[in-house]
Design an enzyme around this catalytic site. Structure first.
Site, PDB file in Angstrom:
ATOM      1  N   ARG A  49       3.220  -5.704   6.465  1.00 55.19           N
ATOM      2  CA  ARG A  49       2.613  -4.848   7.039  1.00 55.19           C
ATOM      3  C   ARG A  49       1.478  -5.335   7.848  1.00 55.19           C
ATOM      4  NH1 ARG A  49       0.073  -3.558   1.016  1.00 55.19           N
ATOM      5  NH2 ARG A  49       2.300  -1.786   0.855  1.00 55.19           N
ATOM      6  N   GLU A  54       4.096   2.666   1.208  1.00 50.97           N
ATOM      7  CA  GLU A  54       5.380   2.166   1.549  1.00 50.97           C
ATOM      8  C   GLU A  54       6.182   2.479   0.882  1.00 50.97           C
ATOM      9  OE1 GLU A  54       3.949  -2.042   2.724  1.00 50.97           O
ATOM     10  OE2 GLU A  54       6.069  -2.730   2.591  1.00 50.97           O
ATOM     11  N   GLN A  61      -6.111  -7.027   5.192  1.00 50.33           N
ATOM     12  CA  GLN A  61      -4.281  -6.350   5.249  1.00 50.33           C
ATOM     13  C   GLN A  61      -5.245  -4.793   5.675  1.00 50.33           C
ATOM     14  OE1 GLN A  61      -1.903  -5.858   2.573  1.00 50.33           O
ATOM     15  NE2 GLN A  61      -0.555  -6.741   3.356  1.00 50.33           N
ATOM     16  N   HIS A  86      -3.138  -1.493   6.243  1.00 47.39           N
ATOM     17  CA  HIS A  86      -1.689  -1.012   5.722  1.00 47.39           C
ATOM     18  C   HIS A  86      -1.612   0.017   7.081  1.00 47.39           C
ATOM     19  CE1 HIS A  86       1.222   2.017   3.254  1.00 47.39           C
ATOM     20  NE2 HIS A  86       1.337   0.604   3.107  1.00 47.39           N
ATOM     21  N   LEU A 132      -4.171   6.474   1.488  1.00 50.60           N
ATOM     22  CA  LEU A 132      -2.886   5.579   1.995  1.00 50.60           C
ATOM     23  C   LEU A 132      -1.397   6.293   1.825  1.00 50.60           C
ATOM     24  CD1 LEU A 132      -2.265   2.994   2.373  1.00 50.60           C
ATOM     25  CD2 LEU A 132      -1.352   3.125  -0.113  1.00 50.60           C
ATOM     26  N   PHE A 141      11.146  -2.430  -0.451  1.00 54.17           N
ATOM     27  CA  PHE A 141       9.635  -2.887  -0.168  1.00 54.17           C
ATOM     28  C   PHE A 141       9.298  -3.613   0.709  1.00 54.17           C
ATOM     29  CE2 PHE A 141       5.272  -1.738  -1.012  1.00 54.17           C
ATOM     30  CZ  PHE A 141       5.373   0.193  -2.084  1.00 54.17           C
ATOM     31  N   HIS A 143      -7.394  -2.204   3.842  1.00 58.03           N
ATOM     32  CA  HIS A 143      -6.338  -1.412   2.283  1.00 58.03           C
ATOM     33  C   HIS A 143      -6.323  -2.934   1.541  1.00 58.03           C
ATOM     34  CE1 HIS A 143      -3.184  -0.463   0.005  1.00 58.03           C
ATOM     35  NE2 HIS A 143      -2.657  -1.048   0.160  1.00 58.03           N
ATOM     36  N   ARG A 199      -0.436 -10.043   2.362  1.00 56.72           N
ATOM     37  CA  ARG A 199       0.230 -10.320   0.875  1.00 56.72           C
ATOM     38  C   ARG A 199       1.655  -8.949   1.333  1.00 56.72           C
ATOM     39  NH1 ARG A 199      -0.724  -5.591  -3.089  1.00 56.72           N
ATOM     40  NH2 ARG A 199      -1.543  -4.008  -1.313  1.00 56.72           N
TER      41      ARG A 199
HETATM   42  C1  LIG Z   1      -3.347   3.546  -2.654  1.00 56.02           C
HETATM   43  C2  LIG Z   1      -3.458   2.182  -2.496  1.00 56.02           C
HETATM   44  C3  LIG Z   1      -2.033   2.111  -3.109  1.00 56.02           C
HETATM   45  C4  LIG Z   1      -1.984   0.292  -3.197  1.00 56.02           C
HETATM   46  N1  LIG Z   1      -0.562   0.728  -3.831  1.00 56.02           N
HETATM   47  C5  LIG Z   1       0.191  -0.955  -4.137  1.00 56.02           C
HETATM   48  C6  LIG Z   1       1.199  -0.843  -4.668  1.00 56.02           C
HETATM   49  O1  LIG Z   1       1.612  -0.574  -4.867  1.00 56.02           O
HETATM   50  N2  LIG Z   1       1.270  -1.821  -5.412  1.00 56.02           N
HETATM   51  C7  LIG Z   1       0.326  -3.092  -5.040  1.00 56.02           C
HETATM   52  O2  LIG Z   1       1.183  -4.225  -5.728  1.00 56.02           O
HETATM   53  N3  LIG Z   1      -0.442  -2.711  -4.776  1.00 56.02           N
HETATM   54  C8  LIG Z   1      -0.788  -1.627  -4.270  1.00 56.02           C
HETATM   55  N4  LIG Z   1      -2.349  -1.607  -4.480  1.00 56.02           N
HETATM   56  C9  LIG Z   1      -3.396  -2.784  -4.102  1.00 56.02           C
HETATM   57  C10 LIG Z   1      -3.472  -2.377  -5.636  1.00 56.02           C
HETATM   58  O3  LIG Z   1      -3.650  -1.385  -6.192  1.00 56.02           O
HETATM   59  C11 LIG Z   1      -4.397  -3.426  -6.034  1.00 56.02           C
HETATM   60  O4  LIG Z   1      -5.076  -4.004  -5.101  1.00 56.02           O
HETATM   61  C12 LIG Z   1      -5.514  -3.706  -7.489  1.00 56.02           C
HETATM   62  O5  LIG Z   1      -5.074  -2.559  -7.559  1.00 56.02           O
HETATM   63  C13 LIG Z   1      -6.347  -4.430  -8.249  1.00 56.02           C
HETATM   64  O6  LIG Z   1      -6.482  -4.632  -8.729  1.00 56.02           O
HETATM   65  P1  LIG Z   1      -7.658  -4.537 -10.087  1.00 56.02           P
HETATM   66  O7  LIG Z   1      -7.793  -5.620 -11.477  1.00 56.02           O
HETATM   67  O8  LIG Z   1      -8.269  -6.740  -8.762  1.00 56.02           O
HETATM   68  O9  LIG Z   1      -8.878  -4.700  -9.071  1.00 56.02           O
HETATM   69  P2  LIG Z   1      -9.326  -2.854  -9.098  1.00 56.02           P
HETATM   70  O10 LIG Z   1      -8.554  -2.308  -9.890  1.00 56.02           O
HETATM   71  O11 LIG Z   1      -9.942  -2.822  -7.908  1.00 56.02           O
HETATM   72  O12 LIG Z   1     -10.171  -2.475 -10.228  1.00 56.02           O
HETATM   73  C14 LIG Z   1     -11.877  -3.347 -10.375  1.00 56.02           C
HETATM   74  C15 LIG Z   1     -12.814  -2.966 -11.099  1.00 56.02           C
HETATM   75  O13 LIG Z   1     -14.344  -4.023 -10.642  1.00 56.02           O
HETATM   76  C16 LIG Z   1     -15.296  -3.177 -11.594  1.00 56.02           C
HETATM   77  N5  LIG Z   1     -15.677  -3.959 -10.774  1.00 56.02           N
HETATM   78  C17 LIG Z   1     -16.244  -3.695  -9.137  1.00 56.02           C
HETATM   79  N6  LIG Z   1     -17.840  -4.457  -9.195  1.00 56.02           N
HETATM   80  C18 LIG Z   1     -18.196  -4.446 -10.412  1.00 56.02           C
HETATM   81  C19 LIG Z   1     -19.514  -4.554 -11.071  1.00 56.02           C
HETATM   82  N7  LIG Z   1     -20.990  -4.696  -9.966  1.00 56.02           N
HETATM   83  N8  LIG Z   1     -19.769  -4.178 -12.222  1.00 56.02           N
HETATM   84  C20 LIG Z   1     -18.964  -4.274 -12.553  1.00 56.02           C
HETATM   85  N9  LIG Z   1     -17.831  -3.473 -12.786  1.00 56.02           N
HETATM   86  C21 LIG Z   1     -16.929  -3.404 -10.823  1.00 56.02           C
HETATM   87  C22 LIG Z   1     -14.643  -1.273 -10.798  1.00 56.02           C
HETATM   88  O14 LIG Z   1     -15.359  -0.507 -11.686  1.00 56.02           O
HETATM   89  C23 LIG Z   1     -12.796  -1.737 -11.475  1.00 56.02           C
HETATM   90  O15 LIG Z   1     -13.109  -1.224 -12.974  1.00 56.02           O
HETATM   91  C24 LIG Z   1      -2.312   0.006  -3.639  1.00 56.02           C
HETATM   92  C25 LIG Z   1      -3.761  -0.209  -3.514  1.00 56.02           C
HETATM   93  C26 LIG Z   1      -4.426   0.677  -2.992  1.00 56.02           C
HETATM   94  C27 LIG Z   1      -5.938   1.300  -2.722  1.00 56.02           C
END
Ligand SMILES: Cc1cc2nc3c(=O)[nH]c(=O)nc-3n(C[C@H](O)[C@H](O)[C@H](O)COP(=O)(O)OP(=O)(O)OC[C@H]3O[C@@H](n4cnc5c(N)ncnc54)[C@H](O)[C@@H]3O)c2cc1C
Ligand code: SF4
Ligand code: SF4
Ligand code: FES
Lengths: 250, 598
Positions: B304, B248, B229, B231, B245, B116, B375, B410
């Protein structure tokens, strides 16, 4: 397709006390999917129209609905795959209780999953706490783990839809989930008795309707349910196996 | 009213991992999330999670991962967090396996790792291109048996504090439209990202920056918010899929970028810091993709920020694709390997389907059209590097909502590993915190005031449509605070943000309270505004180009700006103040690691 054309929609509006279809009309342009149209209607004509969605890319399994009577994901159904001169009907999954408009109460699925005995791995193979597993041993399990829990298969299965056996039958999604655990090379738990008695695997009569609607193209019936049925038969009904088990004292 | 020791806001990877850890410590845990369980944004992650396990290249270890992450973040990262992350990620990944995750394998039967951008060696543990699904499902299926209570389709609208300490949270129930109070001794914020503040984004509707905003208004600091970021590869056509998306992983498997003249333009502009790590020609780049340890990576796998800017440059120079992107070509590998079609479908199954179904493009044969998409946000709640607690006692944060690990940019794959490493830490320390701190009472006046504000839009059924404000806000951020920034444009963005605040006072909704998306949008808007303001103000204050921030009026990196992070905090008069804070100093042993890896 024309750059933009007028399309009529019939969208079900209502809640647990009932409801009716309402008509909407809008311009649809190239590449739009049904979910885009629902969103446009929401933004411009009916701000309180309820629907679920998250990823808009067929990855989260939130936007399940029945489009022209067929269970599918709204975000992966392109408008240009629907008959061009016909009204597009969008309604919620019919097997689950209505909450509002296109949103249904799918909590049954979460309750069912919780009952299934969790993964229980054998001791690690290596000193660093890791296991040795080969790709060919996990291909099948990985196929099952593609499931995005859209519950379309649960919606379409007649054991649920027509016969409402929710209490005695866990549905194709969870038969397959159980199969994924049973076929996991590291798992040591035994779920066959549950499958037979509590989970109602016997209700499935292999119509394959579940497999047909699965957006992940998982071979639910052929690759998961049938092998599990065979294992149940082997363990509980096959006289030789029974005899063998008696001797092993198991 | 509900009562818990720890409330986790968010059920993505970070929230679930935190909830599992806190439950294991024996405290009472509640998890609140906006969507159904298993649908959080994490489910969309594709490429993989970074962990220096060295399964594919045994030269990899935590020190290399540490140095890669610091270099990628342009040394604005918190080195303590980067160290935790690099050292603990391998154990966290193995733990997932013990909870049932099924990663792709090497020939020797170990967890397979892929290349990556910005990672020196193949480092991303993955499952095809659906790693996020595997992560979230594993945590979900393990978590539901650990005793936590899950509140689905509920949105937290305010953190309650008493005497400066967390006392609980206030939220509403989507299905019934009623307000609820959760009393808690500690809160773990795990709400993910902010992408919805921009019009072209890979993020879902949930990513409205709620956690950033809730924490800020409760007195926490938002750090590094200027670093958003973009992407490099999002879909550009058809319009309805714009921004979705393209992982990558496509480039990791050999995909190359070309402009309208068919040229692989990434070879033209390789930054100094990476010069001796990049392939000198196409042939060497291909050898790297095939796993040749003596070859350097192709320039498509640079960081990126850099790739996104190069694509932007090609488009602006008129060498773009028909729909305003550039071409990403994976099909070309059929010149190199037999059965290329099958290989691509196996390695990138969901990309294959995504393009086939949504764009009518067969990626094994045709080129994809791609362009930058909003992203990820590097910035977020400032926390202590060891405990994940913010400056508000009892408020912890983990995952994308947190600042510190990523600095100015990142590296791909560092987020999923971030979630499990820091989710665990936050859960552990929140549990410790509640064991040594008694609960404090909830302040009813706070609950009442907030409830009134939340319900106000119903009193204005003829007020302004919330979707209209949302769209204007997204366009403003995209156009004026996007990939290329200038002082003038950002100042005009601030003026517009003020106008949105005024319009927000007149926002109205009609219909019932049950499951009413118009109302929910109206509630999200103030969060999006707070986040947008913090991004804009911080970006204005950073008068240089570094990592994800590119300023046309300050195109170079400044040594002075490399000495501080920017922190946004709510002043007593309610205004947003942005100030400089010296970067967390690096211990001498960590400095030595950086030197060694140069
Ligand atoms: C298409 C895509 C592909 C990606 N691919 C990669 C990858 O291959 N490798 C990598 O490392 N990263 C990748 N990323 C980035 C990574 O997926 C995210 O940064 C990461 O999943 C975020 O996880 P999190 O647990 O912080 O939050 P999230 O998974 O976004 O979860 C947030 C949670 O908070 C809850 N929430 C939000 N606001 C509130 C509120 N006010 N009240 C109650 N609940 C709330 C939501 O309902 C959800 O349950 C990718 C991102 C995208 C968009
Ligand atoms: S094959 Fe079995 S589980 Fe699937 S729809 Fe038919 S009866 Fe239901
Ligand atoms: S098996 Fe297929 S249809 Fe059933 S829930 Fe999973 S993805 Fe949906
Ligand atoms: S919105 Fe995620 S599957 Fe449709």
């Amino acid at each position: 397709m024309d750059p933009s054309r007028r399309v009529q929609f019939r969208i079900w509006r209502g809640d647990k006390n009932g409801g009716a279809f309402q008509n909407y009309e809008m311009n649809v342009s190239e590449g739009m999917v049904v979910l885009d149209c629902v969103h446009r209607i929401q933004a411009e004509q009916a701000p309180d129209l309820a629907c679920r969605w998250n990823c808009k890319a067929g990855k989260c399994g939130s936007c399940s609905a029945e489009i022209n009577g067929k269970p599918c994901l709204m975000c992966m159904t392109r408008m240009d795959t629907l008959p061009p001169d016909q009204v597009v009907t969008v309604e919620p999954m019919r097997s689950f209780p209505s909450i509002r408009d296109l949103v249904t109460d799918v909590s049954w699925n979460f309750r069912v999953k919780k009952k299934i005995k969790p993964f229980k791995p054998r001791k690690p193979d290596n000193a660093d706490g890791s296991w040795t597993m080969f790709q060919e041993d996990i291909d099948r399990v990985q196929e099952f783990r593609k499931c995005i829990e859209c519950f379309l298969c649960q919606d379409v299965c007649h054991v649920v839809r027509d016969h409402h056996k929710e209490e005695e039958f866990i549905g194709p999604r969870f038969l397959m989930y159980t199969a994924a655990l049973e076929m996991h090379p590291l798992d040591t738990e035994d779920r066959l008795a549950d499958l037979k008695d509590r989970d109602g695997i016997g209700y499935c009569n292999i119509t394959k309707c579940c497999t047909k609607v699965c957006p992940e193209h998982i071979g639910i019936t052929d690759n998961a349910i049938i092998p599990m049925k065979e294992r149940v038969v082997d363990q509980f009904y096959d006289p030789l196996t029974r005899l063998f088990r008696m001797f092993k004292g198991k | 009213m509900h009562e818990h020791d720890v409330i986790v806001i968010g059920a993505g990877g970070a929230g679930l991992r935190a909830a599992i850890e806190a439950s294991a410590a024996g405290v009472k845990v509640g998890v609140i999330c906006k969507s159904l369980l298993g649908k959080a944004h994490t489910v969309m992650a594709e490429g993989g999670m970074a962990a220096a396990m060295g399964n594919v290249d045994d030269r990899d270890n935590w020190e290399v991962h540490f140095a890669d992450t610091m270099r990628g973040g342009q040394y604005l990262n918190n080195p303590i967090m980067v160290e935790h992350h690099a050292k603990e990620a391998p154990a966290r990944v193995l733990e997932l396996e013990s909870w049932g995750a099924v990663f792709d394998r090497t020939k020797e039967g170990k967890i397979l790792q892929r290349n990556f951008g910005g990672h020196r060696y193949p480092r991303l543990a993955h499952v095809g291109d659906r790693t996020g699904l595997e992560l979230i499902r594993t945590l979900q299926d393990h978590g539901i048996h650990q005793g936590m209570e899950v509140f689905m389709e509920m949105t937290v609208v305010s953190l309650l504090t008493t005497g400066g300490r967390i006392s609980g949270v206030l939220g509403y129930d989507r299905e019934r439209g009623r307000m609820r109070i959760w009393k808690a001794k500690a809160v773990i914020m795990a709400t993910g990202g902010i992408g919805k503040s921009f019009s072209v984004t890979s993020n879902s509707w949930e990513c409205t920056g709620d956690g950033h905003s809730l924490a800020y208004h409760a007195g926490a600091e938002l750090m590094d918010m200027e670093f958003v970021q973009f992407h490099p590869t999002g879909m550009v056509w058809p319009p309805s899929v714009r921004g979705i998306l393209v992982t990558e992983g496509v480039r990791g498997e050999g995909g190359v970028l070309r402009n309208s003249e068919g040229k692989r333009f990434m070879f033209d502009d390789v930054p100094e810091a990476y010069r001796n790590q990049v392939a000198k020609d196409e042939e060497e780049g291909w050898r790297y993709v095939c796993g040749d340890k003596n070859a350097n990576r192709p320039p498509e796998l640079l960081t990126r920020d850099h790739v996104a800017r190069c694509i932007n440059r090609e488009i602006k120079a008129g060498r773009g694709s028909p729909h305003g992107g550039v071409f990403l070509d994976i099909g070309w590998i059929k010149e190199k390997i037999p059965n290329a079609s099958e290989h691509i479908k196996r390695k990138l199954p969901s990309m294959y389907h995504q393009f086939m179904q949504l764009a009518g493009v067969d990626i094994t044969q045709e080129r994809m059209e791609v362009g930058p998409t909003t992203h990820y946000v590097m910035g977020g709640v400032a926390v202590d590097g060891d405990t994940q607690m913010s400056c508000v006692p009892g408020l912890f944060a983990a995952g994308e909502v947190t600042a510190g690990l990523n600095g100015a940019n990142r590296l791909g794959g560092n987020s999923l590993s971030d979630l499990i490493v820091f989710g665990k830490l936050a859960g552990e320390h929140a549990a410790k915190f509640v064991k040594s701190n008694a609960a404090v009472e909830v302040d009813p006046a706070q609950v009442e005031a907030k409830t009134r504000a939340i319900e106000a839009p119903f009193e204005r059924p003829n007020g302004e449509n919330p979707y209209a404000i949302q769209q204007d806000l997204q366009n403003t951020m995209q156009d004026l605070v996007g990939i290329v920034r200038t002082q003038k444009e950002m100042e005009s963005a601030l003026v517009k943000l003020d106008q949105f605040k005024a319009r927000l006072k007149n926002v109205g909704v009609s219909g019932h309270r049950e499951y009413n998306p118009g109302w929910h949008t109206a509630i999200d808007l103030p969060c999006m505004l707070t986040v947008s303001e913090s991004i804009t103000r911080s970006a204005l204050e950073r008068k240089e180009s570094r990592g994800a921030q590119f300023r046309e009026d300050y195109p170079d990196k400044s040594a002075e700006c490399g000495t501080f992070n920017l922190v946004a905090k709510k002043a007593p008069d309610g205004s947003m103040q942005v100030s400089r804070r010296p970067v967390v100093p690096m211990r001498s042993d960590l400095k030595a690691v950086i030197e060694k890896m140069k």
